[in-house]
Each structure stands twice: as C-alpha cells, then as structure tokens.
Design a protein around this motif. Structure first.
Motif, short mmCIF file in Angstrom:
data_model
loop_
_atom_site.label_atom_id
_atom_site.label_comp_id
_atom_site.label_asym_id
_atom_site.label_seq_id
_atom_site.Cartn_x
_atom_site.Cartn_y
_atom_site.Cartn_z
N ARG A 177 0.87 -1.17 0.00
CA ARG A 177 0.00 0.00 0.00
C ARG A 177 0.91 1.22 0.00
N THR A 187 -1.59 -0.90 -4.23
CA THR A 187 -2.69 0.03 -3.98
C THR A 187 -2.11 1.39 -3.57
N VAL A 191 -2.88 4.45 -1.63
CA VAL A 191 -3.89 4.76 -0.61
C VAL A 191 -4.23 6.24 -0.55
N HIS A 220 -3.48 6.38 7.13
CA HIS A 220 -3.61 5.24 6.22
C HIS A 220 -2.69 4.07 6.51
N PRO A 252 0.41 3.28 5.36
CA PRO A 252 0.93 2.64 4.14
C PRO A 252 2.16 1.81 4.42
#
Length: 220
Positions: free
Chosen positions: A7, A32, A34, A50, A52
């Motif tokens: 992420r 991904t 984010v 988030h 990440p």
C-alpha cells in the motif's frame, strides 16, 4: 507486509507527478495507492491515517519539505518504508534523506516496470539503493562541505564477521543473498544485521549500508 501487496502513499507538490505515479503503480494488480499528499505536513498526517507500507517522498517541496517529513515519519511507531524521489541521482538532498531514515531513493524518470518492481522490493524490507550512485553522492557531499557521518568511526569497533555483513549491506544485498555469500543461515545473518545496527546506532539497514559505502567497506 504480509498477505497482500504494498500500500503506497505518494508525496509530491506537483499534482501531475502524483497522477503519473498513480497510473503506473495502479497498473500492477497487487499495488494500492492509498492517498496523495502535496506537502510534508500532509504526508505525516496521511501516514498516521492510512498506515501505508511504502511512502514515495519528493524531497523539494514548499513548506514542510521531504527531508523534515522523512525524519518525522521515521520517528513514528512502526513507520513505513520511505523512498526518496528525486529528479536527478546527483541530488545532494538524497544523502540527507538517507541519513534521516529513508530506505533508498528513486529517480522520477525510472521506467514504469522498474518503478513497480522497486516499490515491491522496498515493501519487502530491502534497500532501494545503488552503491555506485551512493558513492558518487557521498563524494560530492564531501566536496561541497557536507561532511562525513560521525558514525563512520564506529565501523572500526565491529568484529571481522560483522564488517563482512556490513559490506554486504553496503552492496544492497538481502539477508538471503548475504547468507549465500558468507555461507551463513538467514537466521544467523539476521542476528548479525541486528547487532550491526545497534553498534552503528542505525535505524535501518539502509543507514548501515550508507555508512559501509562512506567507510569504504561496501562489497562489490
């Protein structure tokens, strides 16, 4: 990172750069993006929000720059991997970013396929560091009065085997690669790496690798 792909948080004050990087990274099914942040302060907030695995961090931004943001992120509990983004690989900000806790650096013009693979490498805990480029960066930093990292003196206190492991870190080798080169198990290598980081007062293996290059012990 376990059980899923990386992420990623993108940080750059140029929205077009973020959009370009997002298109490249999201073309990979396992990656991904984010969020995007457009200055260092927003980057730190986005990391907390988030969580990440990887942060691609532009270094030159108005307000809170990438160097300050990298240091703040590195000080967080269980921080993500920060990879510095630069427009050219002779950028002296890169050495400062690595010393601040970045796990490596990428040039923004990195080909898409290489960018995707290097993000995966960073997420897996390996360095994203070119020994050749790093040697040049350190040499230029010295010529410009950037000075040597005072922790270089601590390298002399390592044992012979610890110095060998440090040299491999300077070459950007993984624990498995170090084990094959030095005929050690991965578990043994992990123990040596941990001791090296403690002795050299390094937060991560990239900082230790940087010291290896600066001390002239990096393996080829």
């Amino acid at each position: 990172m376990t059980g899923r792909g990386p992420r990623v948080l993108l940080v750059d004050d140029e929205l077009l750069v973020c959009a370009h990087l997002r298109v490249i990274l999201e073309s990979a099914a396992d990656i991904t993006v984010v969020d995007e942040a457009y200055d260092g302060a927003a980057a730190v907030e986005a990391v907390i929000r988030h969580r990440p695995d990887v942060v691609l961090m532009d270094l030159r931004m108005p307000g809170v720059d990438g160097l300050t943001a990298t240091a703040r992120i590195a000080a967080l509990p269980d921080p993500p991997v920060v990879v510095a983004l630069t427009t050219f690989d002779a950028d002296q900000y890169v050495v400062r970013a690595l010393r601040a806790g970045a796990a490596g650096f990428l040039v923004k013009s990195t080909p898409p396929k290489d960018l995707i693979n290097l993000v995966r490498v960073a997420a897996d805990g390996h360095t994203v560091l070119s020994p050749v480029a790093t040697r040049r960066l350190l040499a230029e930093a010295g010529e410009r009065g950037g000075g040597r990292d005072p922790r270089v003196a601590l390298v002399a206190g390592l044992t012979g085997r610890e110095t060998q492991v440090l040299a491999c870190l300077g070459a950007g080798l993984s624990n498995a690669q170090i084990g094959r080169r030095l005929h050690l198990t991965e578990a043994t290598v992990k123990g040596y790496v941990s001791r090296v980081l403690v002795k050299l007062r390094c937060a991560n293996r990239t900082q230790a690798g940087l010291l290896a290059v600066e001390a002239g012990v990096a393996a080829s």
